[in-house]
Scaffold this active site. Structure first.
Site, PDB file in Angstrom:
ATOM      1  N   MET A   1      34.205  66.152  44.488  1.00 25.44           N
ATOM      2  CA  MET A   1      33.530  66.181  43.182  1.00 25.44           C
ATOM      3  C   MET A   1      33.162  64.766  42.743  1.00 25.44           C
ATOM      4  O   MET A   1      32.910  64.522  41.565  1.00 25.44           O
ATOM      5  CB  MET A   1      34.411  66.866  42.143  1.00 25.44           C
ATOM      6  CG  MET A   1      34.671  68.330  42.483  1.00 25.44           C
ATOM      7  SD  MET A   1      35.038  69.337  41.055  1.00 25.44           S
ATOM      8  CE  MET A   1      36.498  68.527  40.446  1.00 25.44           C
TER       9      MET A   1
ATOM     10  N   HIS B   1      39.884  60.164  48.885  1.00 23.92           N
ATOM     11  CA  HIS B   1      38.658  60.757  49.429  1.00 23.92           C
ATOM     12  C   HIS B   1      38.213  59.996  50.682  1.00 23.92           C
ATOM     13  O   HIS B   1      37.785  60.595  51.662  1.00 23.92           O
ATOM     14  CB  HIS B   1      37.521  60.675  48.405  1.00 23.92           C
ATOM     15  CG  HIS B   1      37.747  61.460  47.147  1.00 23.92           C
ATOM     16  ND1 HIS B   1      37.903  60.867  45.921  1.00 23.92           N
ATOM     17  CD2 HIS B   1      37.814  62.795  46.928  1.00 23.92           C
ATOM     18  CE1 HIS B   1      38.047  61.792  44.992  1.00 23.92           C
ATOM     19  NE2 HIS B   1      38.005  62.984  45.572  1.00 23.92           N
TER      20      HIS B   1
HETATM   21  P1  AMP Z   1      38.159  66.419  44.375  1.00 24.18           P
HETATM   22  O1  AMP Z   1      37.030  65.444  44.366  1.00 24.18           O
HETATM   23  O2  AMP Z   1      39.254  66.093  43.416  1.00 24.18           O
HETATM   24  O3  AMP Z   1      37.690  67.846  44.317  1.00 24.18           O
HETATM   25  O4  AMP Z   1      38.837  66.263  45.799  1.00 24.18           O
HETATM   26  C1  AMP Z   1      38.078  66.363  46.983  1.00 24.18           C
HETATM   27  C2  AMP Z   1      39.011  66.408  48.147  1.00 24.18           C
HETATM   28  O5  AMP Z   1      39.805  65.230  48.175  1.00 24.18           O
HETATM   29  C3  AMP Z   1      39.996  67.584  48.096  1.00 24.18           C
HETATM   30  O6  AMP Z   1      40.165  68.107  49.398  1.00 24.18           O
HETATM   31  C4  AMP Z   1      41.264  66.928  47.609  1.00 24.18           C
HETATM   32  O7  AMP Z   1      42.432  67.605  48.019  1.00 24.18           O
HETATM   33  C5  AMP Z   1      41.159  65.578  48.278  1.00 24.18           C
HETATM   34  N1  AMP Z   1      41.997  64.591  47.597  1.00 24.18           N
HETATM   35  C6  AMP Z   1      41.994  64.273  46.285  1.00 24.18           C
HETATM   36  N2  AMP Z   1      42.957  63.367  46.024  1.00 24.18           N
HETATM   37  C7  AMP Z   1      43.574  63.106  47.190  1.00 24.18           C
HETATM   38  C8  AMP Z   1      44.658  62.259  47.580  1.00 24.18           C
HETATM   39  N3  AMP Z   1      45.296  61.486  46.706  1.00 24.18           N
HETATM   40  N4  AMP Z   1      45.029  62.255  48.881  1.00 24.18           N
HETATM   41  C9  AMP Z   1      44.386  63.039  49.785  1.00 24.18           C
HETATM   42  N5  AMP Z   1      43.364  63.862  49.484  1.00 24.18           N
HETATM   43  C10 AMP Z   1      42.966  63.893  48.204  1.00 24.18           C
END
Ligand code: AMP
Length: 280
Positions: free
Chosen positions: A30, A37
Site C-alpha cells: 500500500m 517492504h
Molecule cells: P502494507 O503496505 O502494509 O500492506 O504491506 C505490504 C506487505 O509488506 C505485506 O505483505 C506486509 O506483511 C509486508 N510488511 C509490512 N511490514 C513489514 C515488516 N515490518 N516486515 C516484513 N514485512 C512487512
C-alpha cells in the site's frame, strides 16, 4: 524501472513475460514503503526473473472509521525505493480502475479470516482477499511475497490460493524490525516519541513469552496472562487481543506446540492500531 498505471498495460506486460517464459514475483503493497517492504522486494528478486511491486491503498480493506484518508502516501519516494531495491516494474493503478462505479464482486474466505483481526475489523480480509485475487489476475505472477508481520493475512491468502486453485506460490518473508524491536509499519509514522516507547513493549513482550516457552511453559493461558500483564504497564496501550493460535488456521490453542504455535498480538497505542506476532 518501468511504471504502469493501467490494468490493460499491466495485463499486456504479464502476457509478454509469460510468453517469453519469464518467472514473475509480485510484491503487493500500500506504499509509504519502509525497509520491511524493501526486504520483500529483495527477496522477490531472488525468487523470480522479474519483480513487480504494486502500490495501491486499497479502500475495501479499511473499515468506515479507519485511516484510509490519512494513510501515509509518498509515491515519488516509493518509486525511487522500489527501483533501488531491485524492482523491474511498479504497478500503480487508480482506485477507479480497480473499483469502477457499480463494482460488486468480492472474494470471501470464511474460516481463517474470522478470528483475531476478523473480530475487530470485520470487512478487512474481504478487502484483502479481493484485491490480492485481482492483482494475481492482472499480474499473473509465478509467486507473491507477503510479510510474516501480517501473519493472519498470509494464512488467509494461502487458504484462498488453495481453495480457488490459484497458480501462485505464496512466499513469506520474516518481519523486519527497527533497533528498538518494533516491527516496521507505515502506521508507525503516527506515533509520538512517548507512544513509540510504549510500542517497544510489544516486541519485548513477544521475547519474554518466547523465553517462557523455551524454559518449558506450554500453557497458552499462562503465556497470554503474562503478555497481558506486561503490556498493561503502559497507560498508552489498550489490548485488542493476545492469543496463542495455530499459524495455518488461526484457531486458538490451549497448549503451545513448539514450532507450530503463533503468539498474535493487536493493541491500540492511543489512536494507532499495531499488530505483531512471534512463532513459538
Ligand atoms: P502494507 O503496505 O502494509 O500492506 O504491506 C505490504 C506487505 O509488506 C505485506 O505483505 C506486509 O506483511 C509486508 N510488511 C509490512 N511490514 C513489514 C515488516 N515490518 N516486515 C516484513 N514485512 C512487512
Amino acid at each position: 524501472m518501468q511504471t504502469l498505471d493501467s490494468v490493460s498495460a499491466m495485463q499486456a506486460l504479464a502476457g509478454e513475460l509469460r510468453a517469453a517464459g519469464r518467472t514473475v514475483a509480485l510484491v503487493p503493497t500500500m506504499g509509504a514503503l519502509h525497509e520491511g517492504h524493501l526486504d520483500l522486494i529483495r527477496l522477490a528478486a531472488t525468487r523470480a526473473d522479474v519483480v513487480v511491486v504494486s502500490i495501491f491503498v486499497n479502500p475495501t480493506q479499511f473499515g468506515p472509521n479507519e485511516d484510509y484518508t490519512r494513510y501515509p502516501r509518498d509515491l515519488e519516494g516509493d518509486l525511487a525505493k522500489c527501483a533501488d531495491a531491485g524492482a523491474h516494474h511498479a504497478f500503480i493503478p487508480t482506485k477507479d480502475a480497480l473499483y469502477p462505479p457499480g463494482y460488486s464482486t468480492y472474494v470471501n474466505e470464511e474460516s481463517v479470516a474470522k478470528p483475531l483481526e476478523g473480530v475487530s475489523r470485520p470487512a478487512h480480509f474481504r478487502g484483502v482477499t479481493t484485491i490480492v485475487t485481482k492483482l494475481f489476475n492482472i499480474v499473473q505472477p509465478t509467486c507473491a511475497i507477503f510479510g510474516q508481520k501480517d501473519a493472519q493475512q498470509v494464512a488467509v491468502i494461502r487458504k484462498v490460493v488453495t481453495d480457488l486453485h490459484l497458480p501462485v506460490e505464496i512466499v513469506t518473508a520474516p518481519t523486519t524490525r527497527d533497533d528498538d524491536g518494533v516491527a516496521l509499519s507505515s502506521r508507525n509514522a503516527y506515533l509520538t516519541p512517548l507512544q513509540r516507547t510504549a510500542a517497544a513493549a510489544i516486541p519485548q513482550t513477544l521475547e519474554t513469552v518466547k523465553s517462557m516457552v523455551a524454559k518449558g511453559e506450554r500453557r497458552a493461558e499462562r503465556l497470554t496472562a503474562e503478555a497481558t500483564h506486561l503490556l498493561s504497564q503502559f497507560r498508552q496501550i489498550r489490548i485488542i487481543y493476545i492469543a496463542v493460535v495455530d499459524p495455518l488456521t488461526m484457531q486458538t490453542q490451549r497448549e503451545v506446540v513448539p514450532g507450530n504455535s503463533l503468539l498474535a498480538v493487536a493493541v491500540w497505542v492511543e489512536e494507532t492500531r499495531l499488530i505483531d506476532n512471534a512463532l513459538l
